[in-house]
Structures are given as structure tokens and as C-alpha cells.
Design a protein around this motif. Structure first.
Motif, PDB file in Angstrom:
ATOM      1  N   PHE A 121       3.268   2.226  -2.194  1.00 58.51           N
ATOM      2  CA  PHE A 121       3.517   2.799  -3.503  1.00 58.51           C
ATOM      3  C   PHE A 121       2.266   2.967  -4.348  1.00 58.51           C
ATOM      4  O   PHE A 121       2.259   3.733  -5.290  1.00 58.51           O
ATOM      5  N   LYS A 122       1.222   2.236  -4.051  1.00 59.23           N
ATOM      6  CA  LYS A 122      -0.008   2.322  -4.837  1.00 59.23           C
ATOM      7  C   LYS A 122      -1.117   2.860  -3.936  1.00 59.23           C
ATOM      8  O   LYS A 122      -1.736   2.119  -3.196  1.00 59.23           O
ATOM      9  N   GLN A 123      -1.318   4.148  -4.017  1.00 56.22           N
ATOM     10  CA  GLN A 123      -2.322   4.821  -3.194  1.00 56.22           C
ATOM     11  C   GLN A 123      -3.668   4.793  -3.921  1.00 56.22           C
ATOM     12  O   GLN A 123      -3.739   5.022  -5.125  1.00 56.22           O
ATOM     13  N   SER A 124      -4.711   4.525  -3.180  1.00 54.25           N
ATOM     14  CA  SER A 124      -6.035   4.557  -3.805  1.00 54.25           C
ATOM     15  C   SER A 124      -6.485   6.006  -3.952  1.00 54.25           C
ATOM     16  O   SER A 124      -6.199   6.852  -3.112  1.00 54.25           O
ATOM     17  N   ARG A 125      -7.186   6.286  -5.026  1.00 49.78           N
ATOM     18  CA  ARG A 125      -7.657   7.641  -5.293  1.00 49.78           C
ATOM     19  C   ARG A 125      -8.900   7.916  -4.464  1.00 49.78           C
ATOM     20  O   ARG A 125      -9.728   7.028  -4.276  1.00 49.78           O
ATOM     21  N   GLY A 151       0.789  -1.216   0.000  1.00 50.81           N
ATOM     22  CA  GLY A 151       0.000   0.000   0.000  1.00 50.81           C
ATOM     23  C   GLY A 151       0.825   1.271   0.000  1.00 50.81           C
ATOM     24  O   GLY A 151       0.300   2.363  -0.136  1.00 50.81           O
TER      25      GLY A 151
END
Length: 99
Positions: free
Chosen positions: A4-8, A2
Motif C-alpha cells: 500500500f505504500k509505494q516509494s516514489r 510494501g
């Protein structure tokens, strides 16, 4: 992972409670018809904005007084006096340092 890949975040969509959609559709149809004919449209938006702005202005004493002072030139006069006092204090300070 989680990190590096953040939810919008979810988008914001607000629907007004008291809206007459039929009235808006009819107004759009009328505007398109007037544009196709070539008729000029009335600009009621500015008068609405002025009425709303005037209602808020007259609702509070502070903003009404500030606007009246600004319209009468009192705002410019007060800033001029403040600038004059600052310049006078700087001159007196320089004079006292040279003595």
C-alpha cells in the motif's frame, strides 16, 4: 507493508558536460539590463531552430525528398489520387452487388 505504500521514483536531473556557466550568467545579466532599459531583444531562437531543422532535413535523403514533394504539392496530389481510387472502387463494388 510494501503493497500500500509505494516509494516514489528518484527524480531525474541531468547536468550538461560542456556548459559555460559564466557565459550563461553574463547573458542573463545582459538580458535583465536590456529589459530594464526597455531595449528590444533579438529573437535568435527561431533562426537557431531553423538551422538545426535544416541540418537534419538535409542530412537524410528520405526527409529531403518528402519535404520537396510536400512543398511542390505532390503530397496533396497523391492523397487525392488515393481518395479517388477508393471512391471508384466503392462505386464499382456497389454496382457489382446490384447486378
Amino acid at each position: 507493508m510494501g503493497l500500500f505504500k509505494q516509494s516514489r521514483p528518484r527524480g531525474f536531473h541531468h547536468e550538461f558536460m560542456f556548459v559555460d556557466k559564466r557565459k550563461d550568467v553574463l547573458r542573463d545579466i545582459e538580458e535583465r539590463a536590456q529589459n530594464s532599459i526597455g531595449m528590444e531583444q533579438k529573437k535568435d531562437l527561431s533562426s537557431r531552430e531553423d538551422r538545426i531543422r535544416g541540418a537534419f532535413l538535409n542530412a537524410t535523403k528520405y526527409t529531403r525528398r518528402r519535404n520537396e514533394r510536400r512543398m511542390s504539392g505532390g503530397f496533396i496530389l497523391s492523397t487525392g489520387i488515393i481518395l479517388l481510387l477508393i471512391i471508384l472502387l466503392v462505386v464499382i463494388w456497389k454496382f457489382l452487388l446490384n447486378i
